[in-house]
Design a protein around this motif. Structure first.
Motif, mmCIF file in Angstrom:
data_model
loop_
_atom_site.group_PDB
_atom_site.id
_atom_site.type_symbol
_atom_site.label_atom_id
_atom_site.label_comp_id
_atom_site.label_asym_id
_atom_site.label_seq_id
_atom_site.Cartn_x
_atom_site.Cartn_y
_atom_site.Cartn_z
ATOM 1 N N PRO A 114 0.803 -1.236 0.000
ATOM 2 C CA PRO A 114 0.000 0.000 0.000
ATOM 3 C C PRO A 114 0.832 1.280 0.000
ATOM 4 C CG PRO A 114 -0.883 -1.592 1.567
ATOM 5 C CD PRO A 114 0.426 -2.144 1.088
ATOM 6 N N HIS A 115 1.919 1.302 0.792
ATOM 7 C CA HIS A 115 2.735 2.525 0.833
ATOM 8 C C HIS A 115 3.351 2.806 -0.537
ATOM 9 C CE1 HIS A 115 5.552 5.576 2.177
ATOM 10 N NE2 HIS A 115 6.532 4.883 1.624
ATOM 11 N N GLY A 116 3.806 1.732 -1.216
ATOM 12 C CA GLY A 116 4.374 1.917 -2.553
ATOM 13 C C GLY A 116 3.331 2.432 -3.530
ATOM 14 N N ASN A 117 2.110 1.895 -3.440
ATOM 15 C CA ASN A 117 1.029 2.377 -4.312
ATOM 16 C C ASN A 117 0.680 3.830 -4.009
ATOM 17 O OD1 ASN A 117 0.415 0.044 -5.956
ATOM 18 N ND2 ASN A 117 -0.373 -0.927 -4.131
ATOM 19 N N ALA A 118 0.707 4.186 -2.725
ATOM 20 C CA ALA A 118 0.410 5.573 -2.336
ATOM 21 C C ALA A 118 1.455 6.529 -2.916
ATOM 22 C CB ALA A 118 0.358 5.692 -0.814
ATOM 23 N N THR A 119 2.748 6.150 -2.812
ATOM 24 C CA THR A 119 3.811 6.992 -3.371
ATOM 25 C C THR A 119 3.668 7.102 -4.889
ATOM 26 O OG1 THR A 119 5.269 6.203 -1.595
ATOM 27 C CG2 THR A 119 6.301 7.339 -3.444
ATOM 28 N N LEU A 147 -4.324 5.329 1.162
ATOM 29 C CA LEU A 147 -3.576 4.077 1.041
ATOM 30 C C LEU A 147 -2.469 3.923 2.072
ATOM 31 C CD1 LEU A 147 -3.193 3.878 -2.858
ATOM 32 C CD2 LEU A 147 -4.648 2.455 -1.416
ATOM 33 N N SER A 148 -2.037 5.014 2.706
ATOM 34 C CA SER A 148 -0.878 4.933 3.597
ATOM 35 C C SER A 148 -1.058 5.844 4.796
ATOM 36 C CB SER A 148 0.398 5.332 2.833
ATOM 37 O OG SER A 148 1.518 5.360 3.697
ATOM 38 N N ASN A 149 -0.511 5.390 5.933
ATOM 39 C CA ASN A 149 -0.508 6.254 7.124
ATOM 40 C C ASN A 149 0.909 6.691 7.489
ATOM 41 O OD1 ASN A 149 0.557 3.875 8.008
ATOM 42 N ND2 ASN A 149 -0.930 3.520 9.651
ATOM 43 N N ASP A 150 1.821 6.578 6.521
ATOM 44 C CA ASP A 150 3.201 7.004 6.750
ATOM 45 C C ASP A 150 3.242 8.528 6.919
ATOM 46 O OD1 ASP A 150 6.242 6.386 6.477
ATOM 47 O OD2 ASP A 150 5.902 8.055 5.109
ATOM 48 N N ARG A 151 3.707 9.005 8.068
ATOM 49 C CA ARG A 151 3.654 10.424 8.401
ATOM 50 C C ARG A 151 4.441 11.278 7.403
ATOM 51 N NH1 ARG A 151 0.413 13.673 9.565
ATOM 52 N NH2 ARG A 151 -0.413 12.038 10.922
ATOM 53 N N LEU A 153 5.138 10.641 4.183
ATOM 54 C CA LEU A 153 4.415 10.740 2.918
ATOM 55 C C LEU A 153 3.190 11.643 3.062
ATOM 56 C CD1 LEU A 153 3.958 9.953 -0.005
ATOM 57 C CD2 LEU A 153 2.795 7.881 0.774
ATOM 58 N N LEU A 154 2.481 11.533 4.181
ATOM 59 C CA LEU A 154 1.309 12.389 4.403
ATOM 60 C C LEU A 154 1.706 13.867 4.454
ATOM 61 C CD1 LEU A 154 -0.669 10.281 7.046
ATOM 62 C CD2 LEU A 154 -1.204 10.570 4.616
ATOM 63 N N ASN A 155 2.878 14.147 5.014
ATOM 64 C CA ASN A 155 3.362 15.540 5.024
ATOM 65 C C ASN A 155 3.647 16.036 3.608
ATOM 66 O OD1 ASN A 155 3.197 16.019 7.776
ATOM 67 N ND2 ASN A 155 5.253 15.274 8.192
ATOM 68 N N LEU A 156 4.255 15.165 2.788
ATOM 69 C CA LEU A 156 4.528 15.538 1.399
ATOM 70 C C LEU A 156 3.221 15.767 0.642
ATOM 71 C CD1 LEU A 156 7.441 13.081 0.476
ATOM 72 C CD2 LEU A 156 7.623 15.510 1.004
ATOM 73 N N ILE A 157 2.214 14.928 0.911
ATOM 74 C CA ILE A 157 0.906 15.082 0.272
ATOM 75 C C ILE A 157 0.276 16.408 0.691
ATOM 76 C CG2 ILE A 157 -1.451 14.172 0.228
ATOM 77 C CD1 ILE A 157 -0.218 11.350 0.369
ATOM 78 N N SER A 158 0.369 16.740 1.996
ATOM 79 C CA SER A 158 -0.184 18.004 2.491
ATOM 80 C C SER A 158 0.502 19.199 1.838
ATOM 81 C CB SER A 158 -0.030 18.091 4.018
ATOM 82 O OG SER A 158 -0.835 17.146 4.660
#
Length: 741
Positions: A114-119, A147-151, A153-158
């Protein structure tokens, strides 16, 4: 990146399959570097990337990918390719970025990650944004976030969401995201994300013409960038500060930053560095392909040598190679056919994307229009209802009192109409989501019925509650939206029932572990609905007939709201009715139970109590002059003294330098919004009651108000008794809600 990346995927598929198992990065030298932990290479790459040393960052990631392949760590190989793809995008080398993006996708097909798909979705969204498709990018970011709860990656998305929102002028969303990143706790790139957030706030402040704030945020960004050697961000901060100080008329300061900017841009070293980075990226890709070819030559040579040892092996090898060649030719021909088909599909896809963009923009325009209209109507309505209330309390003559009560009735009717339209529009724009909190269903229904008893008495109608005692007392759902559903259903039944009965029925249908299915019905003995009208009764502005609309009044939106709210719970409302005998509206809901837990109801119904507000000193934050006068007069009626701040900046300073019992904070103001002002106040005062006194618009979210540090919300226009109750509750019985601290 979806359109562009998908286009070349089939062309390279055969090459990818062949080289997947043989890929090794080749270092520029024959000497092997000392073995490092893979995480160390990732950290090194991030450091070099943030310092704009992209060539060194790519080399570090190449080593990480090489080590991951030796360890047969597929997930890390995917992560490495994603990072190299992002680094190439930073260099504007989209062909290289595409190459590594597609290699990552081949591995993603083989495993669940999931993390890879989210990235993967994040990279695609970034490319959409770079190619002028912000709305598609936002859709992909929402998908990636789920897809991911990696903090990290979520910061990059934000950050990307904030930059997109800034671009499409959704300033409130941009401000919220940038402010949250200023205080981020990212374990990998805390300083870098904070610098980017300050730069984003600088651009936002420039767009809003808040130049002092722009200068402050730009300076913070420049200082952080210099402390951490973030070359690109140093350049950007100088450019923004030069522009800001020019607008402020401080030309000496502007000249300093513009000279810094010119010096950086004119640097031969910088130009050579960029060329070197591009050369390194291309070289590494070339070495990868050359390495693959060499390995294939070695394998062919080994096959030839083995053929001399065994005639059978030679025959089998020849047959195998022949089959492979035939397959390759077949795949090539099929691929050519697929390419032609893909060209047609891409053409249609582009047409669909264009149509979708137009539809999204049209929906956005409609949403913004209704949001603006509802908000703008609420502001003068506040003046109408507020002045009417004040005049009614000043002992008017009987004739004047009659006119004032008529005016008050008209104002209340118009307010209900605006509220209904705003509610429908919020649902249509997917701005509403059901909460999931503990509550008592019996309490919700009882309070709804009690609140409508006055209407029932006016029509000489009795409201009954037939409540199934087997229903668990502790449930999880959204009591606010459930109360809205029943207020509309029971209110609708009362409107068309005179000298009759309205009955609310609940029955436990089934219970399985922690889930219950409950049957709800609201039936009346009213006028009923004709069969030919029943099909459209849930459509907006439908009330059965023009004659009924004229006789009974109302907007015709109540049942539409019920239908839409039930849709949030995956439920549908049904109807049985007979002219002259009444109507029955019924539906089912599946809810979670929390038997044995302590009830923690949301306070959606206010408990009335008389508060003595005499002697309180309150700050009114409001930019509208008429509203300032009305709010102040209403407070003076209760012997409350007050100060007035016309904007968020003044409010922050006045709270810092004075003592207040409470703050009445308008949300929508030019410059710093009430939400932003609340966040700033909470940094130095965590206990002062702050009540949002605002005309809520479509994009507003009560959750975001509370997250900013607001204690309570009063919607303009409001009933005076509600206004006084909220002040008393929060001053004398405060419930601190301050995540900002």
């Amino acid at each position: 990146m979806r359109i562009k990346f998908r286009y070349t995927r089939n062309v390279k598929f055969l090459l990818m399959v062949v080289i997947m198992s043989t890929f090794h990065f080749i270092s520029a030298q024959d000497i092997k570097p000392p073995v490092k932990d893979i995480d160390a290479y990732f950290s090194e790459a991030r450091k070099f990337k943030n310092q704009n040393k992209i060539d060194l960052a790519i080399k570090a990631m190449a080593k990480a990918a090489n080590l991951a392949e030796e360890n047969e760590d597929i997930k890390t190989i995917i992560d490495s390719y994603h990072e190299i793809s992002l680094l190439n995008l930073k260099l504007e080398r989209e062909d290289n970025a595409l190459f590594y993006y597609e290699r990552a996708e081949i591995y993603l097909r083989e495993i669940t990650y999931p993390h890879g798909n989210a990235t993967h979705q994040y990279i695609e969204a970034l490319n959409y944004f770079r190619n002028g498709k912000p709305y598609q990018a936002l859709d992909l970011l929402e998908e990636a976030r789920s897809l991911s709860n990696d903090r990290h990656l979520l910061n990059l998305i934000s950050l990307l969401e904030a930059n997109i929102s800034l671009k499409i002028e959704k300033y409130r969303v941009a401000s919220k995201n940038f402010n949250s990143l200023v205080v981020n706790s990212d374990i990998h790139e805390k300083a870098y994300l904070t610098t980017k957030a300050y730069l984003g706030l600088t651009k936002l402040n420039i767009a809003l013409d808040s130049l002092d704030s722009a200068a402050k945020n730009g300076t913070n960004a420049l200082n952080l960038a210099r402390d951490n050697d973030f070359h690109q961000e140093i350049l950007e901060a100088n450019e923004l500060l030069g522009k800001t100080f020019e607008k402020l008329g401080q030309f000496d300061s502007a000249l300093v930053y513009n000279r810094n900017l010119l010096q950086i841009k004119d640097s031969l070293i910088a130009i050579e560095k960029i060329n070197a980075q591009v050369k390194t990226a291309d070289q590494l890709r070339g070495e990868l392909m050359e390495s693959t070819i060499k390995k294939q030559d070695v394998e062919i040579k080994e096959l030839n040598e083995s053929s001399s040892r065994s005639e059978i092996t030679a025959i089998l090898t020849s047959a195998f190679l022949t089959i492979i060649s035939l397959l390759a030719v077949s795949l090539y021909r099929n691929n050519q056919i697929k390419l032609k088909t893909n060209d047609l599909l891409h053409t249609k896809n582009r047409e669909l994307q264009t149509a979708r963009d137009a539809a999204v923009q049209s929906m956005e325009a409609k949403t913004n229009f209704l949001s603006t209209v509802s908000h703008e109507l609420r502001t003068p309505l506040y003046a109408v209802t507020g002045l009417t209330h004040l005049l009614l309390e000043e002992n008017p003559s009987k004739k004047q009192e009659e006119h004032l009560k008529a005016l008050k009735f008209s104002g209340d009717y118009l307010l209900n109409f605006i509220n209904d339209i705003l509610q429908i529009n919020k649902i249509d724009a997917d701005k509403l989501e059901p909460l999931n909190v503990k509550f008592s269903l019996k309490k919700v229904l009882t309070e709804v019925i009690n609140s409508l008893q006055q209407s029932a008495k006016a029509n000489k109608t009795v409201i009954n509650l037939d409540y199934d005692p087997d229903i668990p007392s502790h449930l999880l759902s959204d009591p606010l939206k459930l109360s809205q559903i029943f207020i509309n259903l029971v209110g609708n039944a009362l409107k068309f029932t005179k000298k009759g009965e309205v009955t609310v029925i609940t029955k436990l249908q089934e219970q399985h572990e922690d889930e219950v299915t409950i049957y709800f019905e609201v039936k009346d003995t009213g006028i009923g609905i004709a069969p030919e009208k029943q099909e459209n009764i849930f459509d907006s502005f439908e009330q059965g007939s023009i004659q009924i609309n004229r006789e009974y009044g109302g907007t015709g939106l109540g049942l539409t709201i019920v239908k839409s709210l039930l849709g949030l719970f995956d439920s549908k409302i049904k109807l049985k009715s007979e002219l002259g005998k009444g109507s029955s509206f019924f539906f089912e809901l599946t809810l979670k139970t929390t038997e044995g837990s302590e009830i923690d109801d949301m306070n959606f119904q206010m408990h009335e109590r008389d508060y003595d507000l005499t002697g309180l000193h309150i700050l009114i934050v409001e930019d509208n002059k008429i509203n300032q006068v009305i709010t102040k007069k209403m407070l003076l009626k209760k012997e409350v003294t007050c100060d007035i701040a016309s904007n968020g900046t003044d409010a922050i300073e006045m709270v810092r330098n004075n003592t207040y019992d409470a703050v009445l904070m308008d949300i929508h103001m030019p410059g710093i919004s009430g939400e932003e002002a609340t966040i700033e106040i909470r940094k130095f005062n965590t206990t002062l009651p702050i009540i949002a006194l605002t005309a809520i618009s479509l994009d507003d979210s009560l959750e975001s108000f509370y997250a900013a540090g607001v204690n309570d919300v009063v919607t303009k226009p409001f009933k005076p008794e509600v206004f006084y109750q909220k002040i008393g509750q929060n001053v004398f019985s405060p419930k601190i809600n301050n995540p900002a601290s």
